[in-house]
Design an enzyme around this catalytic site. Structure first.
Site, PDB file in Angstrom:
ATOM      1  CG  ASP A 464     -12.901 -15.688 -12.189  1.00 35.38           C
ATOM      2  OD1 ASP A 464     -12.507 -16.695 -11.585  1.00 35.38           O
ATOM      3  OD2 ASP A 464     -12.710 -15.519 -13.412  1.00 35.38           O
ATOM      4  NE  ARG A 468     -14.215 -17.477 -17.382  1.00 41.29           N
ATOM      5  CZ  ARG A 468     -14.963 -16.392 -17.414  1.00 41.29           C
ATOM      6  NH1 ARG A 468     -16.141 -16.388 -18.024  1.00 41.29           N
ATOM      7  NH2 ARG A 468     -14.544 -15.282 -16.840  1.00 41.29           N
ATOM      8  CG  ASP A 469     -10.175 -22.002 -19.932  1.00 40.15           C
ATOM      9  OD1 ASP A 469     -11.034 -21.102 -19.735  1.00 40.15           O
ATOM     10  OD2 ASP A 469      -9.586 -22.127 -21.017  1.00 40.15           O
ATOM     11  CD  GLU A 470     -10.855 -15.995 -15.974  1.00 44.31           C
ATOM     12  OE1 GLU A 470     -11.609 -16.190 -16.928  1.00 44.31           O
ATOM     13  OE2 GLU A 470     -10.423 -14.874 -15.660  1.00 44.31           O
ATOM     14  CG  ASP A 477     -14.332 -10.805  -9.989  1.00 36.42           C
ATOM     15  OD1 ASP A 477     -13.399 -10.093 -10.408  1.00 36.42           O
ATOM     16  OD2 ASP A 477     -15.054 -11.464 -10.739  1.00 36.42           O
ATOM     17  CD1 TRP A 537      -9.576  -7.080 -10.920  1.00 35.52           C
ATOM     18  CD2 TRP A 537     -10.718  -5.199 -11.250  1.00 35.52           C
ATOM     19  NE1 TRP A 537     -10.705  -7.384 -11.654  1.00 35.52           N
ATOM     20  CE2 TRP A 537     -11.415  -6.268 -11.872  1.00 35.52           C
ATOM     21  CE3 TRP A 537     -11.270  -3.920 -11.317  1.00 35.52           C
ATOM     22  CZ2 TRP A 537     -12.620  -6.077 -12.554  1.00 35.52           C
ATOM     23  CZ3 TRP A 537     -12.463  -3.729 -11.995  1.00 35.52           C
ATOM     24  CH2 TRP A 537     -13.116  -4.794 -12.602  1.00 35.52           C
ATOM     25  CD  GLU A 753     -17.801 -13.330 -16.873  1.00 36.30           C
ATOM     26  OE1 GLU A 753     -18.121 -14.407 -17.427  1.00 36.30           O
ATOM     27  OE2 GLU A 753     -16.644 -12.885 -16.839  1.00 36.30           O
ATOM     28  CG  HIS A 774     -18.464 -14.138 -12.743  1.00 35.59           C
ATOM     29  ND1 HIS A 774     -17.915 -15.218 -13.369  1.00 35.59           N
ATOM     30  CD2 HIS A 774     -17.557 -13.135 -12.851  1.00 35.59           C
ATOM     31  CE1 HIS A 774     -16.720 -14.882 -13.838  1.00 35.59           C
ATOM     32  NE2 HIS A 774     -16.470 -13.625 -13.525  1.00 35.59           N
TER      33      HIS A 774
HETATM   34  C1  BGC Z   1     -12.920 -12.524 -14.771  1.00 36.44           C
HETATM   35  C2  BGC Z   1     -13.473 -11.375 -13.989  1.00 36.44           C
HETATM   36  C3  BGC Z   1     -12.345 -10.441 -13.729  1.00 36.44           C
HETATM   37  C4  BGC Z   1     -12.008  -9.914 -15.078  1.00 36.44           C
HETATM   38  C5  BGC Z   1     -11.044  -8.807 -15.087  1.00 36.44           C
HETATM   39  C6  BGC Z   1     -12.476 -12.008 -16.084  1.00 36.44           C
HETATM   40  O1  BGC Z   1     -11.964 -12.983 -16.888  1.00 36.44           O
HETATM   41  O2  BGC Z   1     -13.822 -13.559 -14.874  1.00 36.44           O
HETATM   42  O3  BGC Z   1     -14.465 -11.539 -13.160  1.00 36.44           O
HETATM   43  O4  BGC Z   1     -12.500  -9.512 -12.761  1.00 36.44           O
HETATM   44  O5  BGC Z   1     -11.593 -10.955 -15.940  1.00 36.44           O
HETATM   45  O6  BGC Z   1     -10.648  -8.572 -16.335  1.00 36.44           O
END
Ligand code: BGC
Length: 887
Positions: A464, A468-470, A477, A537, A753, A774
């Protein structure tokens, strides 16, 4: 005299070229989509070739393939009368592990003229688990726990004789970087990549023939924590795959006299602590370059699975671009900032000249706030820092097992000289395939931003965001962007690899997790939703394989994924009541326009679409794709049943979400777009629905209000129903919310994003979820290629651009568009221009394909040049270069 000779040689070269392309010639031969690959694990690798000719209407009539191992012929296909030139599977004697094979391909054109033979080669990986003789080893160092200091493993060995062939088979639980006799092995980074490690772990194969010398040699391997055990996702989710990193390494030597020797990882190896003090995906890396290994201690043999090992099938991550510092900024608060001018993903290469013990700190950010200070808040808890303690010797320093998403770097502890810093952009080494340029510079910048969004987020897994912490493999996506991705780069192998994990992580009830590799199952969100699929998704499990098939003609992806795709459709059917998907958690049209986001910039109401209306449209989309897939694979019973299902899904949609006159319960752009895109509205009511969509768009003063799921189909629906004028207006809109707003107002260099990640007043959106890299909204790239450039493929017999459609649509006051795409058959291009009321179009169609060219609705006098006969506004042609004019 010398010059004369050179000229003669040049002339000879051109004459030879001409003579060769006069007939058909083979440009390149691919094995599993790669040129001369190392370490193919398939027992029936597929061969593809691209053809060239300077004549028109050239097609392949026959081919022959010969595969040899040494001087032994292991397969001779003979002359096969077929026009198939992509994905021809090997069908010879059983391939053996760790062998070099040589491939020779020849083709004959439609007139029976033979090409020159073209050669290629590949080596096999380990085809059986039993080929692994190595043991898994761990450092056994107490400090190497939970993302502590990074250990280095070492092994000295003697190569008794001269080496004819040396191949290293290597992987780790964690990330590794190997070196042989002090030289880095290969040019891949963050290996072995990221997969659902406990179910699927990739290994790499490197050719070390040139590096092993007779006598004493030394193999060293750093093993960092990486995705394996540093915190991943949220809630301090550490040690997701295990708390002990490990190494598996097997070096296969063949001496010039034919004898062989194997050097394996085992208890004879030693380990010590490297100069990497800590290394984490989110927080970055700390190195103390004064540290040298002082204690070498014996390693420990550990137990870990061999069954999950698979040779990597996609291109590894490599360094792609080097970017110089554009400006050095000094902020009001006294910070020194490097500006690279482009939001990139990777790291900074640092040429350090400092004193021993000097500490230098780099903090990476994507944006500066409106006062010019670095903006850290959107990184959430990710530290995103590189901290180096210098050794005092001049040295080049880079991180090893982390990466950052940044345009700006705050430097502390060092007198900045710009030439000491280079931005290194890393991504999976997918070949660049698409180019797109128009007369509108803002649109060109949008295309550049879309490409950078892809580069930054295609780092072995489609993520995504990178900062960041992800940084997770969010399925939604990837799904919305997949078709655009396939225009910009060759993502065939990239997605084929990711789909292995989609399948591996699929729940027993068929539900597909929200992120792949699935690391959410231990977080609150994961626990609650472990068995749940969300529309748009989890549907990636069906949509992406289908898109890969369509764009590359790769039927095998559908074969491999079919059971997974079917299981997911069955999951959705189970979640639905009477074919109405109205249960469970949905992200729905994520991040669509909300009035209070940017103080109601365009007034009206928030564009919130009913979650289950969205889900029902995707239920139909999934079913539609499954019908097509079952047709392609000849699964007759399946598709007959699904055709009836699709009818019921549409009827349920109409009962639940639509009035008798075709008005939808959500008066939003997304509702009408999805309903029209997936034929949810009866034909007789579609014109009125389109009218409502256009009225809605006008009511927002030609601004889009769509979220993740509506956006990809917004312009395609307008084009399909004859409203290119509106599509172009939306595309060229440059105030919020729109595609061009971030570029026009804030000089964006990547896709954001949210439509207002930075608001019109230059403040930021909620830092809890505001990324500046994003790719999802970049999904409009698909429409740009297909409609402005006009390049598309037929789906069924024509998948992979065997049969293409070239149909550019004019609009937006554009005066030219130059678009090209490197397809599996070769380059297609569509290059049009409007000059003083005259439209010209030049099209290139690759050898062994055909195209239907449709001229735009413009002017009266439509002409094809060089004796091509048109049917009113269109013509079907074979390969070659064609030109058309309208005035
Ligand atoms: C992500 C997204 C993702 C979404 C779904 C986010 O935190 O960055 O791009 O699809 O969460 O909830």
């Amino acid at each position: 005299m010398k010059i004369l000779l050179q000229n003669c040689l040049l002339l000879l070269f051109f004459m030879l070229q001409f003579a060769l392309v006069g007939q058909v010639s083979i440009q390149s031969v691919f094995v599993e989509n790669q040129i001369n690959p190392q370490g193919i694990a398939s027992v029936a690798p597929r061969f593809s070739w691209k053809l060239a000719s300077n004549q028109r209407n050239v097609a392949q009539q026959a081919y022959s393939i010969q595969v040899k191992s040494g001087s032994k012929i292991v397969w001779n296909s003979g002359k096969v009368m077929s026009n198939q030139s992509i994905f021809v599977p090997y069908a010879g004697l059983a391939l053996e592990s760790n062998r070099q094979y040589h491939v020779a391909v020849q083709v004959w054109d439609q007139a029976g003229k033979a090409s020159v033979v073209s050669k290629s080669s590949f080596s096999t990986a380990f085809l059986n688990v039993a080929d692994w003789k190595a043991k898994w080893i761990s450092s056994g160092i107490p400090a190497d726990k939970e993302a502590g200091p990074v250990p280095i493993f070492t092994k000295s060995f003697v190569a008794a004789k001269s080496v004819r062939q040396a191949r290293l088979f290597i992987t780790s639980r964690g990330l590794y970087e190997a070196s042989i006799n002090g030289k880095r092995v290969g040019d891949a980074y963050l290996t072995p990549g990221w997969t659902s490690y406990n179910k699927h772990l990739q290994y790499q194969v490197y050719d070390l023939t040139a590096d092993i010398k007779k006598g004493e040699n030394k193999l060293d391997v750093l093993v960092g924590s990486g995705w394996f055990r540093t915190r991943i996702a949220w809630e301090n989710n550490k040690n997701f795959y295990g708390n002990q990193t490990a190494l598996l390494s097997q070096l296969e030597l063949i001496y010039t006299d034919g004898s062989a020797e194997t050097i394996v990882s085992d208890g004879s190896w030693k380990a010590g602590l490297s100069s990497i003090v800590s290394s984490e995906i989110y927080d970055g890396e700390v190195q103390d370059l004064r540290n040298k290994v002082v204690h070498w201690t014996p390693v420990i043999e550990t137990k870990a699975s061999f069954d999950v090992l698979k040779a990597q099938i996609n291109e590894p991550i490599r360094k792609q671009e080097q970017i110089a510092v554009k400006r050095v900024l000094h902020t009001k608060s006294g910070k020194v900032i490097l500006d690279f001018g482009q939001n990139i993903v990777g790291w900074v290469k640092f040429k350090a000249h400092g004193h021993s013990g000097q500490q230098v700190k780099f903090s990476h950010v994507e944006m500066l706030d409106k006062t010019g200070e670095p903006y850290f808040a959107n990184l959430r808890s990710a530290k995103a820092q590189a901290i180096y303690t210098l050794s005092g010797n001049p040295e080049i320093i880079e991180p090893h097992f982390t990466f950052f998403g940044f345009r700006y770097v705050q430097v502390e502890g060092y007198e900045v000289v710009p030439a000491d810093f280079t931005g290194i952009a890393l991504h999976s080494d997918m070949a660049s395939t698409g180019s797109f340029e128009t007369s509108n510079p803002l649109l060109n910048q949008l295309q550049s931003n879309i490409r950078w969004g892809q580069k930054g987020n295609f780092l072995d897994v489609p993520t995504d965001c990178p900062q960041r912490d992800e940084r997770l493999g969010w399925t939604g996506d990837a799904e919305v962007f997949s078709r655009t991705a396939a225009f910009n780069f060759n993502v065939n192998q990239f997605f084929a690899k990711w789909l292995i994990d989609v399948q591996a992580d699929q729940a027993p009830n068929g539900a597909v997790p929200f992120v792949i590799p699935d690391v959410l199952t231990r977080t609150t969100m994961g626990k609650e939703n472990a068995q749940v699929g969300a529309a748009g998704w989890s549907d990636a499990s069906i949509i992406i394989p289908y898109n890969v098939y369509t764009t590359y003609g790769d039927r095998q992806v559908l074969v491999n994924q079919y059971e997974s795709m079917k299981a997911y459709l069955n999951y959705v059917r189970g979640a639905a009541k009477n074919d109405l998907w109205n249960t469970g958690f949905q992200f729905a049209d994520w991040l669509s326009y909300r009035v209070d986001d940017s103080k109601g910039m365009i007034g009206q109401k928030s564009a919130v679409t009913d979650n289950y209306l969205v889900a029902q449209c995707f239920f139909a989309y999934n079913t539609q794709l499954m019908i097509k897939t079952a047709r392609i694979l000849g699964k007759t019973d399946d598709y007959a049943e699904w055709e009836r299902l699709l009818e019921r899904i549409r009827l349920q949609f109409q009962k639940e979400f639509m009035t008798l006159n075709g008005r939808l319960i959500s008066e939003t752009q997304t509702a009408y777009i999805l309903a029209l895109q997936f034929d949810m509205i009866p034909e007789s009511l579609r014109a009125a629905a389109l009218e409502r969509l256009v009225i809605n768009i006008k009511s927002y003063k030609y601004h889009l209000t769509t979220g993740f799921l509506g956006t990809p189909f917004l312009n395609p629906v307008l084009t399909r129903f004859g409203r290119n004028d509106v599509a172009y207006k939306l595309l060229l809109q440059d105030t919020y919310p729109s595609w061009l707003y971030p570029i026009k107002a804030h000089g964006a260099t990547t896709i954001w994003e949210r439509w207002d990640s930075m608001k019109p007043d230059s403040t930021f959106q909620d830092p809890g979820m505001t990324s500046f890299n994003h790719y999802a909204y970049g999904a409009v790239g698909d429409w740009m290629y297909r409609t402005i450039g006009g390049i598309d493929t037929q789906e069924f017999d024509g998948a992979g651009y065997k049969e293409s459609v070239i149909k550019p649509e004019l609009g937006g006051a554009l005066t030219f568009a130059k678009t090209s795409l490197e397809t599996p058959y070769g380059k297609i291009s569509s290059d049009w221009r409007l000059d003083s009321g005259v439209f010209t179009l030049q099209v290139v169609v690759p050898v062994n394909t055909s195209a239907t060219i449709v001229l735009p609705d413009f002017g009266k006098n439509k002409r094809a040049m060089d004796g091509v006969e048109m049917m009113v506004d269109r013509v079907r042609v074979g390969s070659g270069t064609y030109q058309f004019t309208i005035n």
